[in-house]
Write a protein that holds these residues in place. Structure first.
Motif, PDB file in Angstrom:
ATOM      1  N   ARG B  62       0.831  -1.214   0.000  1.00 58.33           N
ATOM      2  CA  ARG B  62       0.000   0.000   0.000  1.00 58.33           C
ATOM      3  C   ARG B  62       0.866   1.266   0.000  1.00 58.33           C
ATOM      4  NH1 ARG B  62      -5.281  -0.130   0.716  1.00 58.33           N
ATOM      5  NH2 ARG B  62      -5.346   1.893   1.740  1.00 58.33           N
ATOM      6  N   LEU B  65       2.227   1.695  -3.447  1.00 52.21           N
ATOM      7  CA  LEU B  65       1.180   2.135  -4.382  1.00 52.21           C
ATOM      8  C   LEU B  65       0.709   3.564  -4.102  1.00 52.21           C
ATOM      9  CD1 LEU B  65      -0.976  -1.132  -4.575  1.00 52.21           C
ATOM     10  CD2 LEU B  65       0.477  -0.182  -6.374  1.00 52.21           C
ATOM     11  N   GLY B  66       1.240   4.150  -3.049  1.00 51.59           N
ATOM     12  CA  GLY B  66       0.869   5.529  -2.735  1.00 51.59           C
ATOM     13  C   GLY B  66      -0.448   5.652  -1.990  1.00 51.59           C
ATOM     14  N   LEU B  83       2.553   2.660 -12.027  1.00 50.40           N
ATOM     15  CA  LEU B  83       2.288   1.456 -11.252  1.00 50.40           C
ATOM     16  C   LEU B  83       1.041   0.730 -11.724  1.00 50.40           C
ATOM     17  CD1 LEU B  83       2.897   2.993  -7.738  1.00 50.40           C
ATOM     18  CD2 LEU B  83       4.502   1.651  -9.095  1.00 50.40           C
ATOM     19  N   SER B  84       1.032  -0.535 -11.409  1.00 47.80           N
ATOM     20  CA  SER B  84      -0.130  -1.354 -11.704  1.00 47.80           C
ATOM     21  C   SER B  84      -0.205  -2.388 -10.597  1.00 47.80           C
ATOM     22  CB  SER B  84       0.074  -2.006 -13.069  1.00 47.80           C
ATOM     23  OG  SER B  84      -0.884  -2.997 -13.277  1.00 47.80           O
ATOM     24  N   ALA B  85      -1.386  -2.950 -10.362  1.00 47.48           N
ATOM     25  CA  ALA B  85      -1.488  -3.848  -9.219  1.00 47.48           C
ATOM     26  C   ALA B  85      -2.599  -4.880  -9.351  1.00 47.48           C
ATOM     27  CB  ALA B  85      -1.720  -3.027  -7.948  1.00 47.48           C
ATOM     28  N   PHE B  87      -4.722  -6.418  -6.440  1.00 46.92           N
ATOM     29  CA  PHE B  87      -4.938  -6.238  -5.007  1.00 46.92           C
ATOM     30  C   PHE B  87      -5.285  -7.572  -4.370  1.00 46.92           C
ATOM     31  CE2 PHE B  87      -5.813  -2.254  -7.075  1.00 46.92           C
ATOM     32  CZ  PHE B  87      -5.242  -1.312  -6.241  1.00 46.92           C
ATOM     33  N   VAL B 105      -8.802   0.648 -17.436  1.00 44.77           N
ATOM     34  CA  VAL B 105      -7.430   1.036 -17.076  1.00 44.77           C
ATOM     35  C   VAL B 105      -6.539   1.298 -18.295  1.00 44.77           C
ATOM     36  CG1 VAL B 105      -7.518  -0.184 -14.878  1.00 44.77           C
ATOM     37  CG2 VAL B 105      -6.550  -1.325 -16.865  1.00 44.77           C
ATOM     38  N   ARG B 147      -5.837  -7.407 -16.120  1.00 45.25           N
ATOM     39  CA  ARG B 147      -5.939  -5.951 -16.040  1.00 45.25           C
ATOM     40  C   ARG B 147      -4.610  -5.340 -15.592  1.00 45.25           C
ATOM     41  NH1 ARG B 147     -10.061  -3.599 -11.687  1.00 45.25           N
ATOM     42  NH2 ARG B 147      -8.533  -4.562 -10.314  1.00 45.25           N
ATOM     43  N   ALA B 148      -3.993  -5.968 -14.572  1.00 45.79           N
ATOM     44  CA  ALA B 148      -2.717  -5.449 -14.068  1.00 45.79           C
ATOM     45  C   ALA B 148      -1.622  -5.564 -15.114  1.00 45.79           C
ATOM     46  CB  ALA B 148      -2.322  -6.209 -12.799  1.00 45.79           C
ATOM     47  N   ALA B 151      -2.408  -2.805 -18.073  1.00 42.29           N
ATOM     48  CA  ALA B 151      -2.344  -1.372 -17.751  1.00 42.29           C
ATOM     49  C   ALA B 151      -0.928  -0.878 -18.007  1.00 42.29           C
ATOM     50  CB  ALA B 151      -2.718  -1.153 -16.293  1.00 42.29           C
TER      51      ALA B 151
END
Lengths: 258, 208
Positions: B62, B65-66, B83-85, B87, B105, B147-148, B151
Motif C-alpha cells: 500500500r 502504491l501511494g 504502477l499497476s497492481a 490487489f 485502465v 488488467r494489471a 495497464a
C-alpha cells in the motif's frame, strides 16, 4: 379456489375497491359528498373534450417538470460539490435543512409575494425536490466503494472515466429511490400551490373551481388526471435515468440494485 | 515500449532504475507493522515476497502504491514509475464485462480485438459477454491479473495473485505473467515457494 397471480390478482383487488367505492356513493346518494367511479369517468369525459383541459394539463405539467428538472440538476451539482469538499457540505446543510422543514404552504405564500402566481409551481416543485436530490446525490457518492476508488487511483484512471464507471453506478440506486418519492411529492405540492395561488389556466385552478361549484365529480376527475400525469412522468423519467446509469449497474434477481 | 523518463531525483541511480527502500517504518497505534525495512529491487526482475500474515506485506504494498504514507524511511525510484497492481481482493467493476474492465485502465491503448484475444487465453468463450459479477472467483482473479498486466506500467505489484486458481489455470497465468513482465519490475507475494520458482523470482523473506 384457484390461486390468482400477477395482473389478474391486481385487477381483482382494484375491481373490489372500485365496487366498494361505487357501493358507498350509491348508498350516500349525495353528489356533493361523494361521487362514484362512474360519475368520475363521466365528468372526465366532459373535461377531456374541452380545449382548456389540455391547456391546463400542459400549463401545470410544464411548470412542475421545469421546477423538477432544475432541482434535479441543481441537486446533482451541489450534492457532488458537497461530496468533493466537506466544507461545502457543512455550508449547504442549514439551507437544505431549512427547505426540508418549512411547510410547503408557507413557501407558497412567500412565492406569491415574490413571483406572483403564474410560475408558482416551478418554484414550489423545485423547493420540494431539490433537497431530496441533493441529499441522495451526496449519500450515493459517499456509498462508493473506497476499494474501487483506490484501484482507479493506482491505475491513474482519468477523473471522467472514474465518474462514468464508478460514481455513476453507485449514484443510480440512490437517485432512483429519491426520484420515486420526489416525483410524486413534486407534483402534489406543485398542484397544491396552484390551488392556493390559482394561476389562470392551471390544473390547480380547475380544482379550485370544482370547490367553488361544489362539483365533486370534477374534483375527482382532476385528481385522476393528476395521478395519471405524475405516474406517466415518473415511469418515463425512471426509464431515462436507468438508461443514463449505463449497463454497469448490477441488478440482482430480486430487482434490487447494488 | 514506453520511453523511460530520466531520473532527476537521485543521481546515484542509473536511468531506468530499480527501487531502493531504506529504513521504512510504519505502525498503527502501538502495533509496529514495518520496522526499518530496507530492500533493493532491480528494474526488470521479479521478486517474490514470502511473508507470513501480519508481517506488513500488504502495508508495504500500500505504501509503494501511494495509498499509505510511511512514518519514516525513504523510497527512491518510485516517483517516476507508472504502477499497476493486483490487489488482495479483485476490485473489478462488477456490472461491466471483462473487456470493459480492461478498457477502464488501458484507455484507448489497445484495440477491442487485441483485448478480446488476450481475454480468450484466460477465460471461457461464453464469459466474454457477461458482466463480471456473474464470474466464478477464479475467473474474476484472472481478469484482475490481466488488467494489471495490460495497464501501462513500469512496476507491477501483486498481492497473492494466485488465490482461488486451480493448478492448470495457475500455470497458464504464470506463463502469461512471465511473458508480459519481462521489461518490468514485478513484486508479488505468495505463501507458496513453488510459485516463486515457476516465476523464476528472487525470494525475499519478510519476518517480524
Amino acid at each position: 379456489m384457484k390461486k390468482l397471480s400477477g395482473w389478474s390478482k391486481k385487477a381483482t383487488i382494484i375491481l373490489f375497491w372500485l365496487i366498494i367505492w361505487q357501493a358507498f356513493s350509491a348508498f350516500i346518494k349525495n353528489k356533493i359528498f361523494l361521487v362514484g367511479p362512474i360519475e368520475t369517468l363521466q365528468a372526465l369525459s366532459v373535461l377531456v373534450v374541452s380545449r382548456d383541459f389540455w391547456g391546463a394539463i400542459w400549463f401545470s405539467f410544464a411548470r412542475i417538470s421545469l421546477g423538477f428538472f432544475l432541482a434535479f440538476f441543481a441537486g446533482l451539482i451541489t450534492g457532488a460539490l458537497a461530496y468533493w469538499k466537506p466544507l461545502i457540505d457543512e455550508f449547504l446543510a442549514p439551507p437544505i435543512h431549512f427547505m426540508k422543514s418549512i411547510p410547503v404552504a408557507s413557501f407558497v405564500i412567500l412565492a406569491l409575494i415574490w413571483t406572483g402566481s403564474e410560475n408558482l409551481s416551478v418554484f414550489i416543485s423545485f423547493l420540494v425536490v431539490y433537497p431530496m436530490i441533493h441529499v441522495n446525490t451526496l449519500a450515493g457518492l459517499q456509498s462508493t466503494d473506497p476499494k474501487l476508488l483506490e484501484m482507479a487511483r493506482v491505475f491513474q484512471v482519468p477523473i471522467w472515466r472514474r465518474a462514468m464507471s464508478i460514481y455513476r453506478v453507485s449514484l443510480y440506486p440512490y437517485l432512483a429511490s429519491a426520484m420515486k418519492t420526489a416525483l410524486g411529492m413534486g407534483f402534489k405540492s406543485g398542484i397544491a400551490a396552484e390551488v392556493i395561488g390559482v394561476p389562470t389556466g392551471s390544473i390547480g385552478e380547475g380544482l379550485y373551481m370544482s370547490k367553488i361549484y361544489l362539483s365533486t365529480a370534477e374534483l375527482f376527475a382532476w385528481t385522476l388526471v393528476i395521478i395519471l400525469v405524475s405516474v406517466a412522468f415518473e415511469k418515463v423519467f425512471l426509464l431515462v435515468l436507468r438508461k443514463a446509469a449505463g449497463k454497469g449497474v448490477v441488478i440482482h434477481d430480486d430487482g434490487k440494485t447494488e | 515500449m514506453m520511453m523511460e523518463k530520466p531520473n532527476r531525483h537521485n543521481q546515484a541511480l542509473p536511468q531506468n532504475s530499480g527501487l531502493i527502500i531504506e529504513r521504512l517504518c510504519k505502525s498503527y497505534g502501538d502495533e509496529i507493522v514495518l520496522n526499518n525495512l530496507s530492500l533493493r529491487l532491480d528494474a526488470h526482475k521479479t521478486y517474490c515476497l514470502m511473508a507470513p500474515s501480519g508481517t506488513g506485506k500488504t502495508t508495504l504494498f500500500r505504501i509503494l502504491l501511494g495509498l499509505e504514507q510511511p512514518d519514516s524511511g525513504e523510497i527512491h525510484g518510485l516517483s517516476e514509475k507508472r504502477l499497476s497492481a493486483v490487489f488482495q481482493e479483485d476490485r473489478l467493476l462488477e456490472g461491466y464485462t471483462a473487456l470493459e474492465n480492461l478498457r477502464f485502465v488501458t484507455g484507448r491503448q489497445y484495440t477491442n480485438e487485441t483485448l478480446t484475444n488476450m481475454l480468450r487465453t484466460l477465460l471461457p468463450e461464453d464469459a466474454l459477454g457477461k458482466p463480471v459479477h456473474e464470474f466464478s472467483g477464479g475467473m474474476k482473479r484472472r481478469t484482475a491479473i490481466l488488467r494489471a498486466l495490460l495497464a501501462p506500467s513500469d512496476m507491477i505489484i501483486m498481492d497473492e495473485p494466485f488465490t482461488g486458481l486451480d493448478v492448470d489455470t495457475k500455470l497458464n497465468v504464470i506463463q502469461l505473467i512471465k511473458e508480459r513482465t519481462e521489461e518490468k519490475l514485478l513484486l508479488l507475494s505468495t505463501h507458496n515457494e513453488e510459485d516463486a520458482e515457476l516465476l523464476s523470482a528472487k525470494i525475499i523473506h519478510l519476518s517480524k
